[in-house]
Design a protein around this motif. Structure first.
Motif, PDB file in Angstrom:
ATOM      1  N   GLY A  90       0.834  -1.203   0.000  1.00 39.56           N
ATOM      2  CA  GLY A  90       0.000   0.000   0.000  1.00 39.56           C
ATOM      3  C   GLY A  90       0.866   1.250   0.000  1.00 39.56           C
ATOM      4  O   GLY A  90       1.938   1.254   0.597  1.00 39.56           O
ATOM      5  N   ILE A 122      11.555  13.063  12.171  1.00 35.20           N
ATOM      6  CA  ILE A 122      10.143  12.980  12.586  1.00 35.20           C
ATOM      7  C   ILE A 122       9.272  13.723  11.574  1.00 35.20           C
ATOM      8  O   ILE A 122       8.214  13.232  11.139  1.00 35.20           O
ATOM      9  CB  ILE A 122       9.955  13.559  14.011  1.00 35.20           C
ATOM     10  CG1 ILE A 122      10.702  12.711  15.042  1.00 35.20           C
ATOM     11  CG2 ILE A 122       8.473  13.691  14.379  1.00 35.20           C
ATOM     12  CD1 ILE A 122      10.141  11.339  15.314  1.00 35.20           C
ATOM     13  N   THR A 125       9.117  11.703   8.277  1.00 31.10           N
ATOM     14  CA  THR A 125       8.337  10.464   8.427  1.00 31.10           C
ATOM     15  C   THR A 125       6.841  10.779   8.472  1.00 31.10           C
ATOM     16  O   THR A 125       6.032  10.093   7.845  1.00 31.10           O
ATOM     17  CB  THR A 125       8.754   9.712   9.714  1.00 31.10           C
ATOM     18  OG1 THR A 125      10.154   9.466   9.644  1.00 31.10           O
ATOM     19  CG2 THR A 125       8.028   8.405   9.865  1.00 31.10           C
ATOM     20  N   GLY A 129       3.945   9.669   5.929  1.00 29.20           N
ATOM     21  CA  GLY A 129       2.735   8.996   6.399  1.00 29.20           C
ATOM     22  C   GLY A 129       1.456   9.699   5.976  1.00 29.20           C
ATOM     23  O   GLY A 129       0.360   9.186   6.198  1.00 29.20           O
TER      24      GLY A 129
ATOM     25  N   ILE B 213      10.515  -1.795  13.328  1.00 30.19           N
ATOM     26  CA  ILE B 213      10.746  -1.168  12.018  1.00 30.19           C
ATOM     27  C   ILE B 213       9.830  -1.775  10.953  1.00 30.19           C
ATOM     28  O   ILE B 213       9.255  -1.061  10.126  1.00 30.19           O
ATOM     29  CB  ILE B 213      12.234  -1.259  11.609  1.00 30.19           C
ATOM     30  CG1 ILE B 213      13.095  -0.476  12.615  1.00 30.19           C
ATOM     31  CG2 ILE B 213      12.466  -0.738  10.199  1.00 30.19           C
ATOM     32  CD1 ILE B 213      12.819   1.016  12.710  1.00 30.19           C
ATOM     33  N   VAL B 216       6.529  -0.250  11.332  1.00 38.08           N
ATOM     34  CA  VAL B 216       6.492   1.147  10.876  1.00 38.08           C
ATOM     35  C   VAL B 216       6.118   1.198   9.387  1.00 38.08           C
ATOM     36  O   VAL B 216       5.284   2.013   8.967  1.00 38.08           O
ATOM     37  CB  VAL B 216       7.861   1.838  11.132  1.00 38.08           C
ATOM     38  CG1 VAL B 216       7.990   3.128  10.329  1.00 38.08           C
ATOM     39  CG2 VAL B 216       8.021   2.135  12.610  1.00 38.08           C
ATOM     40  N   PHE B 217       6.708   0.304   8.588  1.00 38.57           N
ATOM     41  CA  PHE B 217       6.387   0.281   7.157  1.00 38.57           C
ATOM     42  C   PHE B 217       4.909  -0.071   6.933  1.00 38.57           C
ATOM     43  O   PHE B 217       4.258   0.485   6.052  1.00 38.57           O
ATOM     44  CB  PHE B 217       7.297  -0.698   6.409  1.00 38.57           C
ATOM     45  CG  PHE B 217       8.695  -0.174   6.250  1.00 38.57           C
ATOM     46  CD1 PHE B 217       8.949   0.944   5.472  1.00 38.57           C
ATOM     47  CD2 PHE B 217       9.762  -0.773   6.880  1.00 38.57           C
ATOM     48  CE1 PHE B 217      10.232   1.454   5.326  1.00 38.57           C
ATOM     49  CE2 PHE B 217      11.049  -0.282   6.743  1.00 38.57           C
ATOM     50  CZ  PHE B 217      11.290   0.835   5.966  1.00 38.57           C
ATOM     51  N   ILE B 220       2.900   3.002   7.618  1.00 34.82           N
ATOM     52  CA  ILE B 220       2.970   3.962   6.508  1.00 34.82           C
ATOM     53  C   ILE B 220       2.050   3.505   5.373  1.00 34.82           C
ATOM     54  O   ILE B 220       1.348   4.304   4.752  1.00 34.82           O
ATOM     55  CB  ILE B 220       4.434   4.102   6.005  1.00 34.82           C
ATOM     56  CG1 ILE B 220       5.311   4.747   7.076  1.00 34.82           C
ATOM     57  CG2 ILE B 220       4.514   4.895   4.694  1.00 34.82           C
ATOM     58  CD1 ILE B 220       5.029   6.201   7.388  1.00 34.82           C
ATOM     59  N   GLU B 221       2.003   2.186   5.145  1.00 37.70           N
ATOM     60  CA  GLU B 221       1.141   1.653   4.080  1.00 37.70           C
ATOM     61  C   GLU B 221      -0.330   1.990   4.309  1.00 37.70           C
ATOM     62  O   GLU B 221      -1.084   2.239   3.376  1.00 37.70           O
ATOM     63  CB  GLU B 221       1.275   0.128   4.005  1.00 37.70           C
ATOM     64  CG  GLU B 221       2.489  -0.353   3.258  1.00 37.70           C
ATOM     65  CD  GLU B 221       2.395  -1.842   2.982  1.00 37.70           C
ATOM     66  OE1 GLU B 221       1.295  -2.342   2.735  1.00 37.70           O
ATOM     67  OE2 GLU B 221       3.448  -2.505   3.020  1.00 37.70           O
ATOM     68  N   ALA B 223      -1.469   4.398   6.465  1.00 37.40           N
ATOM     69  CA  ALA B 223      -1.618   5.661   7.202  1.00 37.40           C
ATOM     70  C   ALA B 223      -2.778   6.510   6.731  1.00 37.40           C
ATOM     71  O   ALA B 223      -3.349   7.264   7.514  1.00 37.40           O
ATOM     72  CB  ALA B 223      -0.325   6.459   7.121  1.00 37.40           C
ATOM     73  N   PRO B 387       0.680   8.500  11.112  1.00 40.21           N
ATOM     74  CA  PRO B 387       1.988   9.073  10.757  1.00 40.21           C
ATOM     75  C   PRO B 387       2.808   9.447  11.999  1.00 40.21           C
ATOM     76  O   PRO B 387       4.013   9.221  12.042  1.00 40.21           O
ATOM     77  CB  PRO B 387       1.620  10.326   9.956  1.00 40.21           C
ATOM     78  CG  PRO B 387       0.257  10.068   9.437  1.00 40.21           C
ATOM     79  CD  PRO B 387      -0.427   9.227  10.451  1.00 40.21           C
ATOM     80  N   ALA B 390       4.009   6.160  13.625  1.00 41.58           N
ATOM     81  CA  ALA B 390       5.113   5.567  12.856  1.00 41.58           C
ATOM     82  C   ALA B 390       6.412   6.315  13.139  1.00 41.58           C
ATOM     83  O   ALA B 390       7.464   5.693  13.348  1.00 41.58           O
ATOM     84  CB  ALA B 390       4.788   5.612  11.363  1.00 41.58           C
ATOM     85  N   ALA B 391       6.338   7.653  13.167  1.00 37.41           N
ATOM     86  CA  ALA B 391       7.545   8.455  13.397  1.00 37.41           C
ATOM     87  C   ALA B 391       8.115   8.195  14.791  1.00 37.41           C
ATOM     88  O   ALA B 391       9.334   8.027  14.949  1.00 37.41           O
ATOM     89  CB  ALA B 391       7.205   9.940  13.226  1.00 37.41           C
ATOM     90  N   ALA B 394       9.604   4.575  15.012  1.00 38.46           N
ATOM     91  CA  ALA B 394      10.881   4.481  14.275  1.00 38.46           C
ATOM     92  C   ALA B 394      11.978   5.262  15.001  1.00 38.46           C
ATOM     93  O   ALA B 394      13.110   4.772  15.135  1.00 38.46           O
ATOM     94  CB  ALA B 394      10.698   5.013  12.856  1.00 38.46           C
ATOM     95  N   TYR B 422      10.328  -6.949   7.322  1.00 38.21           N
ATOM     96  CA  TYR B 422       9.258  -6.444   6.435  1.00 38.21           C
ATOM     97  C   TYR B 422       9.078  -7.391   5.241  1.00 38.21           C
ATOM     98  O   TYR B 422       7.959  -7.763   4.888  1.00 38.21           O
ATOM     99  CB  TYR B 422       9.612  -5.034   5.982  1.00 38.21           C
ATOM    100  CG  TYR B 422       8.604  -4.399   5.054  1.00 38.21           C
ATOM    101  CD1 TYR B 422       7.311  -4.108   5.492  1.00 38.21           C
ATOM    102  CD2 TYR B 422       8.944  -4.074   3.740  1.00 38.21           C
ATOM    103  CE1 TYR B 422       6.385  -3.517   4.640  1.00 38.21           C
ATOM    104  CE2 TYR B 422       8.029  -3.474   2.889  1.00 38.21           C
ATOM    105  CZ  TYR B 422       6.752  -3.200   3.339  1.00 38.21           C
ATOM    106  OH  TYR B 422       5.844  -2.619   2.490  1.00 38.21           O
ATOM    107  N   ALA B 423      10.225  -7.789   4.645  1.00 34.10           N
ATOM    108  CA  ALA B 423      10.155  -8.681   3.476  1.00 34.10           C
ATOM    109  C   ALA B 423       9.515 -10.018   3.862  1.00 34.10           C
ATOM    110  O   ALA B 423       8.648 -10.526   3.143  1.00 34.10           O
ATOM    111  CB  ALA B 423      11.556  -8.905   2.915  1.00 34.10           C
ATOM    112  N   LYS B 426       5.813  -9.854   4.375  1.00 33.14           N
ATOM    113  CA  LYS B 426       5.083  -9.718   3.107  1.00 33.14           C
ATOM    114  C   LYS B 426       4.760 -11.074   2.488  1.00 33.14           C
ATOM    115  O   LYS B 426       3.770 -11.221   1.786  1.00 33.14           O
ATOM    116  CB  LYS B 426       5.892  -8.866   2.117  1.00 33.14           C
ATOM    117  CG  LYS B 426       5.769  -7.373   2.363  1.00 33.14           C
ATOM    118  CD  LYS B 426       4.381  -6.896   2.001  1.00 33.14           C
ATOM    119  CE  LYS B 426       4.111  -5.484   2.446  1.00 33.14           C
ATOM    120  NZ  LYS B 426       2.676  -5.140   2.377  1.00 33.14           N
TER     121      LYS B 426
END
Lengths: 161, 500
Positions: A90, A122, A125, A129, B213, B216-217, B220-221, B223, B387, B390-391, B394, B422-423, B426
């Motif tokens: 996504g 920050i 990021t 986001g 981490i 976090v990805f 973001i996906e 968010a 967001p 996530a920040a 991370a 993450y990989a 997935k």
């Protein structure tokens, strides 16, 4: 709950869809390569000094060999096993932006110091986001730095660059 | 034992430990109430804050977070129909229907009290089971320890929800990575191309990479997804004592189920809550009301998932074997503090297990108070913009990895493990077996080689000790059980189709 007040309702970027077969083959091959590296490394380790000890290479050789076999099984699985669901990423550009931001942050810490780098990190990021409110982003960035300075700098006395 | 318990309670009531307990409980509620952030990630994120803190305070704070996060998962389960943790799935079935009828406060109240009672009963059971278990384990030699590590790794089959192949791959990948560093037997460096790797891959950065981490990805996906609509929390105190009295057998039975399932490696809080819920429904006089807003369903699920936490601590403290993925991370935290969990813990650092037991008991009234006082706040936690979350996750991960050795090297390790995590996620490869292998791999290799040294290289030594054989048998049963169940299911399916 109110809809996300801090986020801009921008249209969802097109997701990237990777066929499960391709993803498992690529990652399986990559991990098979890693396991092979360990197998070769284990074979090059010297034998034990004692006849009773199996030596430093045997355990890594066994576990890396099994990892290699299982990684190859992952590569072959899409051809013989049940098909997995396709891999979907996504907001791919945001994910790539996040990855780049993370790498830049880690590279910047020794150069500019942890606190200035953290402010930029920050902010970037949150932007990746989807947050688009500059004042809110600035407050969060400064707040984060104050929090980390208080916890790690003052209380735990971590000597940051 | 009474003397040790007194020591444990006096430790818990010291100001620093009480601060750790309160802090861990509040952070645990926040973490548990945020869908996506489970106790594993919470404990991994809190570890960097415990560097330099005395071991008792650090461990009490981490365990308080673990317990409170399991409860916090119930908040979003009730108010937004999204369990904050996997163990709160059964709570949504009755919690959300009640919330839709304007009884979110009653549902939250019952979940808090049932969680508290479950945790309290399980803490008492922990005290009376961990000590005999550790005394029994004092007889263990290298073959038993090797078998114990193998037994711990066998829970990989239950942690691999989808494919056993992927779970095994993750476990062996972890075992391969754990061989990096100086060989414990000969002192020869293995795959250590830099002096920083001589002590092996640093555990905390690995955990932060794999859990934080990679998450976090994912944040973001998703968010930009709009948050779901929650219901208002009203009438938190509007549950009469009589209602709890009527639920006493449900809570007692579910707590016992939760503790026993928690002790079994790999079974954990999720399975405990499901089993307790099914049992409550089966034994109910009104089973049809389950799933439509029955308070007994919430009480069963919550008392079981909270009592599973002390259950998972029993094998951790007594044998050094984690009962869950979060317990594996806790073992890492203990090791960072220079404490080796296992039977010798009760001899060398006896204040630690008794302080943990004492803290679990003291944390119950605190958990109930914090839970009830902040119910409206916990219900709003899911509102935190992704967001920002996530920040912060991370940022804390990077700074925490740096602080683990005051060097940038652990940060690079964390980034690499984050990318790997993450990989792997997935392609639906579970991460918990990697953590388990990172924790148990060294114990396994060291004792394997020690056993062979004592037997002059005779492999038959592994078949001469009855406890070793018993542990091998348990490991085989746990490992093969999912395969057997799957085979039985596939055999039953055609016969059912034929009968239809």
């Amino acid at each position: 709950m109110r809809p996300g007040r801090h986020e801009v309702a921008h249209p969802q970027a097109a997701n990237w869809r990777v066929p499960a077969k391709l993803a498992e083959i690529v990652l399986g091959t990559a991990f098979a390569g890693l396991a092979l590296f360990f197998v070769v490394g284990a074979l090059r380790l010297p034998p034990s000094f004692s006849s009773a000890d199996v030596g430093p290479g045997v355990f890594p050789l066994i576990v890396a060999s099994v990892t290699l076999v299982l990684a190859l099984a992952l590569v072959l699985r899409p051809f013989v096993g049940e098909p997995s669901e396709d891999v979907e990423i996504g907001r791919p550009w945001s994910v790539l932006g996040m990855a780049a931001t993370l790498v830049l942050y880690v590279l910047a810490i020794p150069l500019v110091g942890v606190y200035p780098a953290s402010i930029a990190f920050i902010a970037l990021t949150m932007w990746c986001g989807g947050s688009r409110r500059p004042v809110f982003i600035a407050i969060c960035a400064v707040g984060f730095v104050a929090f980390t300075y208080g916890c790690f700098g003052l209380l735990l006395q971590v000597p940051f660059p | 034992m009474l003397e040790n318990l007194f020591l444990g309670f006096s430790n818990v009531l010291s100001p620093t430990v009480l601060i750790g307990l309160t802090g861990g409980t509040i952070i645990g509620y926040l973490i548990g109430a945020m869908p996506g952030l489970g106790p594993s990630l919470g404990v991994a994120l809190l570890i960097p804050f415990t560097y330099g803190v005395d071991p008792a305070t650090a461990i009490v704070a981490l365990i308080a977070l673990y317990v409170a996060a399991e409860y916090g998962g119930a908040v979003t389960a009730v108010v937004i129909n999204t369990p904050g943790t996997a163990a709160a799935v059964a709570t949504t079935w009755d919690g959300y229907p009640l919330a839709q009828r304007g009884q979110a406060g009653a549902a939250l109240n019952v979940s808090i009290i049932a969680s508290g009672i479950g945790a309290l009963l399980a803490a008492v059971m922990l005290m009376f089971t961990a000590v005999p278990l550790s005394e029994f384990a004092l007889r263990f030699g290298p073959t038993e320890y090797f078998a114990l590590a193998l037994f711990g790794l066998s829970l990989v089959s239950s942690l691999s929800a989808g494919s056993l192949l992927k779970g095994l791959f993750a476990m062996f990948l972890g075992l391969t990575l754990v061989t990096i560093g100086v060989d414990p037997g000969t002192g020869i460096p293995r795959f250590a191309f830099s002096p920083e790797l001589f002590e092996g891959l640093p555990l905390v950065p690995c955990l932060l990479g794999l859990y934080a981490i990679s998450e976090v990805f994912y944040m973001i996906e998703t968010a930009s997804e709009r948050p779901v609509t929650s219901v208002r929390v009203q009438g938190l105190l509007a549950v009469p004592v009589r209602t709890y009295w009527e639920m006493k057998s449900t809570i007692l039975k579910s707590s016992l189920i939760g503790y026993i399932i928690g002790v079994i490696p790999g079974a954990g809080a999720s399975i405990a809550s499901m089993v307790a819920y099914s049992e409550a429904k089966r034994s109910s006089q009104d089973p049809d009301s389950f799933g439509k807003g029955n308070l007994h369903g919430i009480a069963a699920s919550e008392s079981a998932n909270n009592s599973a936490v002390p259950g998972a601590l029993a094998p951790l403290l007594a044998l050094g074997i984690p009962g869950s993925a979060t317990a594996a991370i806790l073992i890492g935290a203990l090791m960072i503090q220079g404490i080796e969990p296992g039977p010798l813990l009760f001899a060398r650092n006896r204040e630690i297990p008794y302080t943990i037991s004492g803290s679990l008991i003291v944390s119950v009234p605190l958990m109930i108070f914090v839970g009830r006082a902040g119910a409206k706040l916990w219900a709003r936690v899911a509102d935190v913009p992704k967001p920002l979350l996530a920040a912060v996750v991370a940022g804390i991960s990077c700074i925490g990895a740096y602080a683990s050795a005051n060097s940038m090297f652990p940060v690079y390790v964390m980034l690499a493990m984050g990318a790997i995590g993450y990989a792997l996620r997935k392609i639906e490869v579970p991460l918990a077996p990697i953590v388990l292998a990172l924790v148990l791999g060294t114990i396994m290799e060291t004792n394997f080689r020690r056993a062979l040294l004592t037997s002059n290289g005779d492999y038959m030594i592994f078949l001469r000790h009855p406890i070793t054989l018993l542990l091998f048998a348990f490991a085989a049963v746990i490992m093969l059980w999912p395969l057997v169940s799957r085979l039985r299911a596939t055999r039953c399916a055609p016969s059912k189709e034929a009968s239809q």
